[in-house]
Scaffold this active site. Structure first.
Site, PDB file in Angstrom:
ATOM      1  N   SER A 134       0.869  -1.172   0.000  1.00 49.49           N
ATOM      2  CA  SER A 134       0.000   0.000   0.000  1.00 49.49           C
ATOM      3  C   SER A 134       0.908   1.224   0.000  1.00 49.49           C
ATOM      4  O   SER A 134       1.727   1.387   0.907  1.00 49.49           O
ATOM      5  CB  SER A 134      -0.875  -0.021   1.256  1.00 49.49           C
ATOM      6  N   LYS A 160      -1.042  -1.110  -4.477  1.00 50.66           N
ATOM      7  CA  LYS A 160      -2.232  -0.317  -4.116  1.00 50.66           C
ATOM      8  C   LYS A 160      -1.784   1.102  -3.883  1.00 50.66           C
ATOM      9  O   LYS A 160      -0.787   1.326  -3.200  1.00 50.66           O
ATOM     10  CB  LYS A 160      -2.857  -0.910  -2.860  1.00 50.66           C
ATOM     11  N   LYS A 162      -3.025   4.973  -2.613  1.00 55.19           N
ATOM     12  CA  LYS A 162      -4.058   5.739  -1.918  1.00 55.19           C
ATOM     13  C   LYS A 162      -4.517   6.849  -2.843  1.00 55.19           C
ATOM     14  O   LYS A 162      -3.685   7.499  -3.503  1.00 55.19           O
ATOM     15  CB  LYS A 162      -3.475   6.325  -0.629  1.00 55.19           C
ATOM     16  N   ASP A 187      -7.223   2.852  -3.185  1.00 54.62           N
ATOM     17  CA  ASP A 187      -7.957   2.848  -1.908  1.00 54.62           C
ATOM     18  C   ASP A 187      -8.311   4.284  -1.565  1.00 54.62           C
ATOM     19  O   ASP A 187      -7.434   5.128  -1.370  1.00 54.62           O
ATOM     20  CB  ASP A 187      -7.077   2.230  -0.807  1.00 54.62           C
ATOM     21  N   GLU A 212     -11.063   0.284  -3.490  1.00 54.66           N
ATOM     22  CA  GLU A 212     -11.344  -0.003  -2.082  1.00 54.66           C
ATOM     23  C   GLU A 212     -12.062   1.164  -1.413  1.00 54.66           C
ATOM     24  O   GLU A 212     -11.613   2.308  -1.510  1.00 54.66           O
ATOM     25  CB  GLU A 212     -10.001  -0.305  -1.380  1.00 54.66           C
ATOM     26  N   ASP A 237     -13.633  -2.240   2.973  1.00 53.56           N
ATOM     27  CA  ASP A 237     -12.706  -2.309   4.110  1.00 53.56           C
ATOM     28  C   ASP A 237     -13.474  -1.795   5.332  1.00 53.56           C
ATOM     29  O   ASP A 237     -14.077  -2.585   6.090  1.00 53.56           O
ATOM     30  CB  ASP A 237     -11.456  -1.462   3.784  1.00 53.56           C
ATOM     31  N   LYS A 261      -9.420  -7.043   8.101  1.00 55.39           N
ATOM     32  CA  LYS A 261      -8.399  -6.618   9.061  1.00 55.39           C
ATOM     33  C   LYS A 261      -8.753  -7.273  10.383  1.00 55.39           C
ATOM     34  O   LYS A 261      -9.885  -7.132  10.875  1.00 55.39           O
ATOM     35  CB  LYS A 261      -8.366  -5.091   9.198  1.00 55.39           C
ATOM     36  N   GLY A 289      -3.767  -3.966   6.149  1.00 57.97           N
ATOM     37  CA  GLY A 289      -2.728  -3.592   7.114  1.00 57.97           C
ATOM     38  C   GLY A 289      -3.075  -2.297   7.824  1.00 57.97           C
ATOM     39  O   GLY A 289      -3.897  -1.509   7.331  1.00 57.97           O
TER      40      GLY A 289
HETATM   41  O1  OSB Z   1      -7.270   1.629   4.476  1.00 57.99           O
HETATM   42  O2  OSB Z   1      -5.998  -0.039   4.261  1.00 57.99           O
HETATM   43  C1  OSB Z   1      -6.214   1.067   4.754  1.00 57.99           C
HETATM   44  C2  OSB Z   1      -3.185   2.249   6.764  1.00 57.99           C
HETATM   45  C3  OSB Z   1      -3.805   2.883   7.821  1.00 57.99           C
HETATM   46  C4  OSB Z   1      -5.172   2.935   7.843  1.00 57.99           C
HETATM   47  C5  OSB Z   1      -5.928   2.380   6.826  1.00 57.99           C
HETATM   48  C6  OSB Z   1      -5.308   1.724   5.773  1.00 57.99           C
HETATM   49  C7  OSB Z   1      -3.913   1.693   5.732  1.00 57.99           C
HETATM   50  C8  OSB Z   1      -3.151   1.106   4.647  1.00 57.99           C
HETATM   51  C9  OSB Z   1      -1.738   0.695   4.970  1.00 57.99           C
HETATM   52  O3  OSB Z   1      -3.534   1.019   3.501  1.00 57.99           O
HETATM   53  C10 OSB Z   1      -1.538  -0.742   4.977  1.00 57.99           C
HETATM   54  C11 OSB Z   1      -0.177  -1.083   5.528  1.00 57.99           C
HETATM   55  O4  OSB Z   1       0.791  -0.977   4.781  1.00 57.99           O
HETATM   56  O5  OSB Z   1      -0.103  -1.446   6.729  1.00 57.99           O
HETATM   57 MG    MG Z   2      -8.362   0.433   3.131  1.00 59.13          MG
END
Ligand code: OSB
Ligand code: MG
Length: 370
Positions: A134, A160, A162, A187, A212, A237, A261, A289
């Site tokens: 991510s 992925k 953001k 995402d 996402e 999510d 998660k 994550g």
């Molecule tokens: O939406 O998946 C998410 C991190 C913090 C809060 C929400 C998210 C995320 C990530 C990071 O996408 C995932 C990671 O590398 O731990």
């Molecule tokens: Mg997410």
């Protein structure tokens, strides 16, 4: 097993690089670690909430409050198995990440008692898990392209990124321009509404694996409306907290993929229920994550070995986050973009107690009454 005592501590760990989502930037983590003692053994878990109430309502401080004042007194001194924890904590509404930490620590102890790595105790079927990364919002598009190139070179199987209004279509155009064929997804962390429908339709041009959580964090219904209007598969999510949520989302067509998660769904019991339900429904899942330390990462690896975790998750190498992780060995990724599940009994990794002590800003131990 009788829960003899539990230590809750907060550690502070600076990230090697800032991580930015549609709701904000994180540079340093304030992480709660839980250590439960039973049967003469220690089981570790991590509370996976953020520092701010911007991903979910839970924060480092609310989780400490819920654990110390409510959850831990409900289990201390009691004779129970990890699978009994959800029932013991049933009066607590919400605060799933705080509750999950209690259950997950006991699973680690049970696996160690059984002489097995946790993933086998959980019924995992995959000794090697596929990994993605991510990648957060950057200061400049060039920084993002460079980060993607680096992760692809390391072997990661999917990227992925953001996204948010202002960092979406133009960015996807650039990414696809340079990397036409990679497995790519976006995402949004709830950055859009149905008023953005025409804009969201444009994402279909980029053959994304999935989009996402485009809409509200507490919504399922309107995601089904959106899914009928766009071709890109939606992955939920934030909206999915239980097997009931997952069932509802699948039945009304709100998503075609689910991100599980471990903290958000309240622990392994619920994660396994969602895994079984989605497997039967033919809906693939992957492990999300939360910028975890090695302890949370070790739990994510264990969960990712369950059969229906068939898509690459956001579980990646320790060094992407930390100068020095708190477990040994650190989590590493193979050149084919996988993590090999550990063979050591229990959590599967050693816990670096001295380093944890150095990073600790406070700790509190609650002991069962004799
Ligand atoms: O939406 O998946 C998410 C991190 C913090 C809060 C929400 C998210 C995320 C990530 C990071 O996408 C995932 C990671 O590398 O731990
Ligand atoms: Mg997410």
């Amino acid at each position: 097993m009788k829960i003899e005592s539990v230590t809750l501590r907060e550690i502070r760990m600076p990230l090697v690089a800032f991580f930015e989502t549609s709701f904000g930037r994180t540079e340093e983590r304030r992480i709660l670690l839980l250590e439960a003692r039973a049967e003469g053994r220690s089981g570790w878990s991590e509370v996976t909430c953020g520092e701010t109430p911007f991903y979910s309502h839970e924060t480092t401080d609310t989780a400490a409050h819920i654990l110390l004042d409510f959850a831990l007194p409900m289990v201390l001194g009691q004779n129970l198995q990890a699978r009994d924890v959800p029932q013991k904590l049933r009066l607590i509404r919400g605060h799933a990440m705080a509750r999950a930490a209690v259950e997950n620590a006991l699973w680690a102890i049970e696996a160690e008692c059984a002489g097995q790595p946790l993933w086998q105790t959980l019924g995992g079927t995959r000794a090697e898990i596929p990994c993605g990364v991510s990648i957060g919002i950057k200061n400049r598009p060039a920084d993002l392209l460079e980060a993607i190139a680096r992760e692809l070179a390391a072997g990661y199987q999917r990227i992925k990124i953001k996204i948010k209004p202002g960092w979406d279509v133009e960015i996807l155009e650039q990414v696809r321009g340079r990397f036409p064929d990679i497995a790519l997804m976006g995402d949004a962390n709830s950055a859009y509404t149905l008023r953005d429908l025409a804009h969201l339709r444009r994402f279909d041009d980029f053959h994304l694996m999935m989009l996402e959580q485009p809409l509200w964090d507490d919504d399922i219904y309107f995601h089904a409306q959106l899914q009928r209007e766009i071709q890109t598969p939606i992955c939920l999510d934030e909206s999915i907290h239980s097997a009931r949520d997952a069932r509802q989302a699948i039945e009304i067509g709100a998503c075609r993929i689910i991100n599980i998660k471990l903290g958000r769904v309240g622990g392994y019991g619920m994660a396994r229920e969602i895994e079984a339900l989605t497997r039967q429904a033919g809906v693939p899942v992957w492990c999300g994550g939360m910028l975890e330390s090695g302890i949370g990462r070790a739990h994510n690896i264990a969960m990712s070995t369950l059969e229906n975790f068939s898509l690459p998750g956001d579980v990646s190498a320790s060094q992407r986050y930390w100068k020095e992780d708190i477990i040994e060995p650190a989590v590493t990724v193979t050149p084919r973009g996988t993590i090999i599940a550990p063979t050591m009994p229990g959590l599967g990794f050693g816990v670096k107690r001295e380093l944890i002590q150095k990073l600790t800003v406070w700790e509190k131990t609650l002991t069962a009454k004799k």
